[in-house]
Design a protein around this motif. Sequence first.
Motif, PDB file in Angstrom:
ATOM      1  N   HIS A  51       0.797  -1.252  -0.081  1.00 55.96           N
ATOM      2  CA  HIS A  51      -0.063  -0.025  -0.190  1.00 55.96           C
ATOM      3  C   HIS A  51       0.634   1.374  -0.104  1.00 55.96           C
ATOM      4  CE1 HIS A  51      -4.036  -1.777   0.404  1.00 55.96           C
ATOM      5  NE2 HIS A  51      -3.350  -2.743   1.191  1.00 55.96           N
ATOM      6  N   THR A  52       2.060   1.163   0.130  1.00 53.23           N
ATOM      7  CA  THR A  52       2.958   2.357  -0.007  1.00 53.23           C
ATOM      8  C   THR A  52       3.117   2.805  -1.563  1.00 53.23           C
ATOM      9  OG1 THR A  52       4.075   1.662   2.076  1.00 53.23           O
ATOM     10  CG2 THR A  52       5.407   3.319   0.447  1.00 53.23           C
ATOM     11  N   GLN A  53       2.790   4.040  -1.529  1.00 53.34           N
ATOM     12  CA  GLN A  53       2.832   4.497  -3.008  1.00 53.34           C
ATOM     13  C   GLN A  53       3.942   5.760  -2.846  1.00 53.34           C
ATOM     14  OE1 GLN A  53       0.729   4.033  -5.383  1.00 53.34           O
ATOM     15  NE2 GLN A  53      -0.020   2.712  -3.859  1.00 53.34           N
ATOM     16  N   ASN A  54       4.467   6.012  -3.933  1.00 52.81           N
ATOM     17  CA  ASN A  54       5.838   6.919  -4.127  1.00 52.81           C
ATOM     18  C   ASN A  54       5.623   8.338  -3.408  1.00 52.81           C
ATOM     19  OD1 ASN A  54       8.328   7.682  -4.940  1.00 52.81           O
ATOM     20  ND2 ASN A  54       8.042   7.922  -7.069  1.00 52.81           N
ATOM     21  N   GLY A  55       6.126   8.539  -2.386  1.00 51.87           N
ATOM     22  CA  GLY A  55       6.073   9.637  -1.750  1.00 51.87           C
ATOM     23  C   GLY A  55       4.886  10.023  -1.254  1.00 51.87           C
ATOM     24  N   GLU A  56       3.747   9.179  -1.132  1.00 57.37           N
ATOM     25  CA  GLU A  56       2.241   9.740  -0.846  1.00 57.37           C
ATOM     26  C   GLU A  56       2.194   9.404   0.695  1.00 57.37           C
ATOM     27  OE1 GLU A  56      -2.278   8.641  -1.569  1.00 57.37           O
ATOM     28  OE2 GLU A  56      -0.513   8.124  -3.224  1.00 57.37           O
ATOM     29  N   LEU A  57       1.647  10.292   1.496  1.00 61.16           N
ATOM     30  CA  LEU A  57       1.411   9.931   2.734  1.00 61.16           C
ATOM     31  C   LEU A  57      -0.338   9.811   2.833  1.00 61.16           C
ATOM     32  CD1 LEU A  57       3.487  12.675   4.954  1.00 61.16           C
ATOM     33  CD2 LEU A  57       4.057  10.684   4.126  1.00 61.16           C
ATOM     34  N   LEU A  58      -0.813   9.221   3.847  1.00 59.96           N
ATOM     35  CA  LEU A  58      -2.200   8.933   4.194  1.00 59.96           C
ATOM     36  C   LEU A  58      -2.906  10.286   4.713  1.00 59.96           C
ATOM     37  CD1 LEU A  58      -2.225   5.161   5.236  1.00 59.96           C
ATOM     38  CD2 LEU A  58      -3.210   5.957   3.254  1.00 59.96           C
ATOM     39  N   THR A  59      -3.105  10.388   5.934  1.00 57.22           N
ATOM     40  CA  THR A  59      -3.798  11.463   6.411  1.00 57.22           C
ATOM     41  C   THR A  59      -2.910  11.996   7.823  1.00 57.22           C
ATOM     42  OG1 THR A  59      -5.866  10.544   5.783  1.00 57.22           O
ATOM     43  CG2 THR A  59      -5.701  12.193   7.434  1.00 57.22           C
ATOM     44  N   GLY A  60      -2.769  13.342   7.839  1.00 59.33           N
ATOM     45  CA  GLY A  60      -2.077  13.837   9.000  1.00 59.33           C
ATOM     46  C   GLY A  60      -0.807  13.502   9.249  1.00 59.33           C
ATOM     47  N   GLU A  61       0.160  13.408   8.263  1.00 55.37           N
ATOM     48  CA  GLU A  61       1.386  13.293   8.329  1.00 55.37           C
ATOM     49  C   GLU A  61       2.084  11.810   8.551  1.00 55.37           C
ATOM     50  OE1 GLU A  61       2.791  16.026  11.189  1.00 55.37           O
ATOM     51  OE2 GLU A  61       1.435  17.498  10.922  1.00 55.37           O
ATOM     52  N   LEU A  62       0.930  10.990   8.193  1.00 51.29           N
ATOM     53  CA  LEU A  62       1.571   9.406   8.616  1.00 51.29           C
ATOM     54  C   LEU A  62       1.917   8.795   7.305  1.00 51.29           C
ATOM     55  CD1 LEU A  62      -0.722  10.178  10.983  1.00 51.29           C
ATOM     56  CD2 LEU A  62       0.248   7.902  11.676  1.00 51.29           C
ATOM     57  N   SER A  63       2.730   8.095   7.128  1.00 57.62           N
ATOM     58  CA  SER A  63       2.992   6.990   6.005  1.00 57.62           C
ATOM     59  C   SER A  63       2.018   5.755   6.320  1.00 57.62           C
ATOM     60  CB  SER A  63       4.285   6.633   5.905  1.00 57.62           C
ATOM     61  OG  SER A  63       4.608   5.808   7.210  1.00 57.62           O
ATOM     62  N   VAL A  64       2.041   4.897   5.248  1.00 54.74           N
ATOM     63  CA  VAL A  64       1.294   3.659   5.497  1.00 54.74           C
ATOM     64  C   VAL A  64       1.670   2.923   6.762  1.00 54.74           C
ATOM     65  CG1 VAL A  64       0.700   1.460   4.267  1.00 54.74           C
ATOM     66  CG2 VAL A  64       0.550   3.801   2.996  1.00 54.74           C
ATOM     67  N   ALA A  65       3.440   2.834   6.662  1.00 48.64           N
ATOM     68  CA  ALA A  65       3.986   2.014   7.838  1.00 48.64           C
ATOM     69  C   ALA A  65       3.592   2.520   9.264  1.00 48.64           C
ATOM     70  CB  ALA A  65       5.338   1.890   7.460  1.00 48.64           C
ATOM     71  N   GLN A  66       3.777   3.865   9.176  1.00 48.94           N
ATOM     72  CA  GLN A  66       3.332   4.534  10.441  1.00 48.94           C
ATOM     73  C   GLN A  66       1.977   4.234  10.964  1.00 48.94           C
ATOM     74  OE1 GLN A  66       4.450   8.477   9.299  1.00 48.94           O
ATOM     75  NE2 GLN A  66       6.440   8.091   9.651  1.00 48.94           N
ATOM     76  N   SER A  67       1.058   4.442   9.852  1.00 54.86           N
ATOM     77  CA  SER A  67      -0.413   4.116  10.262  1.00 54.86           C
ATOM     78  C   SER A  67      -0.549   2.711  10.761  1.00 54.86           C
ATOM     79  CB  SER A  67      -1.280   4.394   8.878  1.00 54.86           C
ATOM     80  OG  SER A  67      -0.822   5.610   8.600  1.00 54.86           O
ATOM     81  N   ILE A  68       0.065   1.675  10.264  1.00 58.68           N
ATOM     82  CA  ILE A  68       0.076   0.403  10.542  1.00 58.68           C
ATOM     83  C   ILE A  68       0.531   0.292  12.087  1.00 58.68           C
ATOM     84  CG2 ILE A  68       0.795  -1.827  10.312  1.00 58.68           C
ATOM     85  CD1 ILE A  68       0.633  -1.475   7.200  1.00 58.68           C
ATOM     86  N   ALA A  69       1.682   0.911  12.324  1.00 59.50           N
ATOM     87  CA  ALA A  69       2.334   0.831  13.745  1.00 59.50           C
ATOM     88  C   ALA A  69       1.157   1.220  14.721  1.00 59.50           C
ATOM     89  CB  ALA A  69       3.399   1.369  13.816  1.00 59.50           C
ATOM     90  N   ILE A  70       0.622   2.273  14.643  1.00 57.83           N
ATOM     91  CA  ILE A  70      -0.115   2.810  15.631  1.00 57.83           C
ATOM     92  C   ILE A  70      -1.484   2.035  15.874  1.00 57.83           C
ATOM     93  CG2 ILE A  70       0.829   5.006  15.396  1.00 57.83           C
ATOM     94  CD1 ILE A  70      -1.895   5.855  14.000  1.00 57.83           C
ATOM     95  N   LEU A  71      -1.794   1.151  15.125  1.00 56.14           N
ATOM     96  CA  LEU A  71      -3.061   0.344  15.363  1.00 56.14           C
ATOM     97  C   LEU A  71      -2.575  -0.734  16.444  1.00 56.14           C
ATOM     98  CD1 LEU A  71      -4.048  -0.196  11.579  1.00 56.14           C
ATOM     99  CD2 LEU A  71      -4.827   1.366  13.185  1.00 56.14           C
ATOM    100  N   ARG A  72      -1.404  -1.263  16.513  1.00 51.77           N
ATOM    101  CA  ARG A  72      -1.415  -2.366  17.371  1.00 51.77           C
ATOM    102  C   ARG A  72      -0.004  -2.091  18.263  1.00 51.77           C
ATOM    103  NH1 ARG A  72      -3.896  -7.203  16.948  1.00 51.77           N
ATOM    104  NH2 ARG A  72      -3.554  -7.167  19.050  1.00 51.77           N
ATOM    105  N   PRO A  73       0.030  -1.006  18.948  1.00 49.97           N
ATOM    106  CA  PRO A  73       1.224  -0.588  19.608  1.00 49.97           C
ATOM    107  C   PRO A  73       1.767  -1.157  20.656  1.00 49.97           C
ATOM    108  CG  PRO A  73      -0.483   0.727  20.654  1.00 49.97           C
ATOM    109  CD  PRO A  73      -1.016  -0.076  19.205  1.00 49.97           C
TER     110      PRO A  73
END
Length: 429
Positions: free
Chosen positions: A197-219
């Motif tokens: 799901h990582t796109q070239n240079g694209e962030l999701l919402t609120g400054e988070l990358s896909v990987a960061q968004s995944i990490a915060i779901l199961r901290p």
Amino acid sequence: ATLPNIKRVVSVFILRCQNNHDGAQVALFRRCNQMPTFGGHWAAISGSIETQHDASPLAAAVREIGEETNLGELLGDYDHLLQSGLHVDVARENSKGTFGGRMIRVYPFALTLPAEDSSLLSKIEMRGTEHDEMKFLTVHDFLTMNLQCVPSLKRAFHHATSGTYLDLPQEIRDWEGDRVNGAAYLARKAVDLAAAHTQNGELLTGELSVAQSIAILRPSMVPIVNVMNEFDQRITHEGYDKIEQIRHELLKSLTDESHRCVELGYELLMNMLESKASSTEFVVGTFSRSSTLKSILKRIIESSDDAPKVRVVCSQSTPGDEGMLMAADISSASYMPDDEFQQQILDGKIDVVIVGADCVLSEKNGVVNKIGTAELASVCKQAGVPILSSADRWKLWSDIYCPPLEVIFELIPSELFDHVLVPKDAEEQ
């Protein structure tokens, strides 16, 4: 080792939730222009963690709320309303020279007001001298606003709310809801999802990358957090055209570290088994469900052709009943209710108990695992039955504070375990 030169602060978002996300509101506070750091910026309730007074980020959050609002008068005790999120690091180059140019580590919290009092938000008042204005915005308006904010405020909000307000692909949400598989399995799935799901240079919402968004779901599952951080760091340094190579190498590292962990646990259990050579049976108990433990137990069963015969007993592991699934994973294993399992330990019918770990804190400050592990470890201590915790190096946590604990996890003191098994680096051996 603890990272040097870090300024640690807390940030508390006060929320009033409706039946749907669209109606949720968040309180924002503008810092006075005279403030030595980020004057005139919008923020949540925030402040430094004072190590001489605050035993934890939670203690600092409670203190800051009491100093800067009247919520203590409105709610009385509000500790139980606070939900913690994975910390956010604000790099030196983004901290605008504050705190001596140190990196800022933000420990975010969400305080959700009781839903039964719809007027509570309007009763909140500012206290102290840090803020000169307070406003309430819908979460949507907050996330899309262009007002001057302290660094990473929107990202901290997503961390505090564990990604609740992120628009994520359904397969990531399905992964988030997995309460059956352990951290090692879910970390591998996280790598696949981040790569896909990582796109070239694209962030999701609120400054988070896909990987960061995944990490915060199961901290609480630290291998997920660590491998997602490594994924992002490597993407930053090596480029998006290396995604498939990075995915392959991270999966290999997860597999290799798991194999080293299995080898260490197998060797220790085999030593215990050999010391019981005069017995006819060697009973190993386990709790919850772990792919690493499954590999250890399967291997020791296959290696014990001669007496004593190895028998595996799984505690049911409520809530969730993962022990029932663990027993189904291992041929000849059985399971029993948790209270019966503990009684078997007290009666001397189990020779050793081995559990997994979702996080191993530094400086022997504890192990995070499925809720119920601490009670089980105490029973083992009472009965004189050795209990082991098995973890690979991806589960090592570098921060001085425990990661956020989801409701199904708890922190167990290291001294309750006879051994916390973590393979060493080559230079440590």
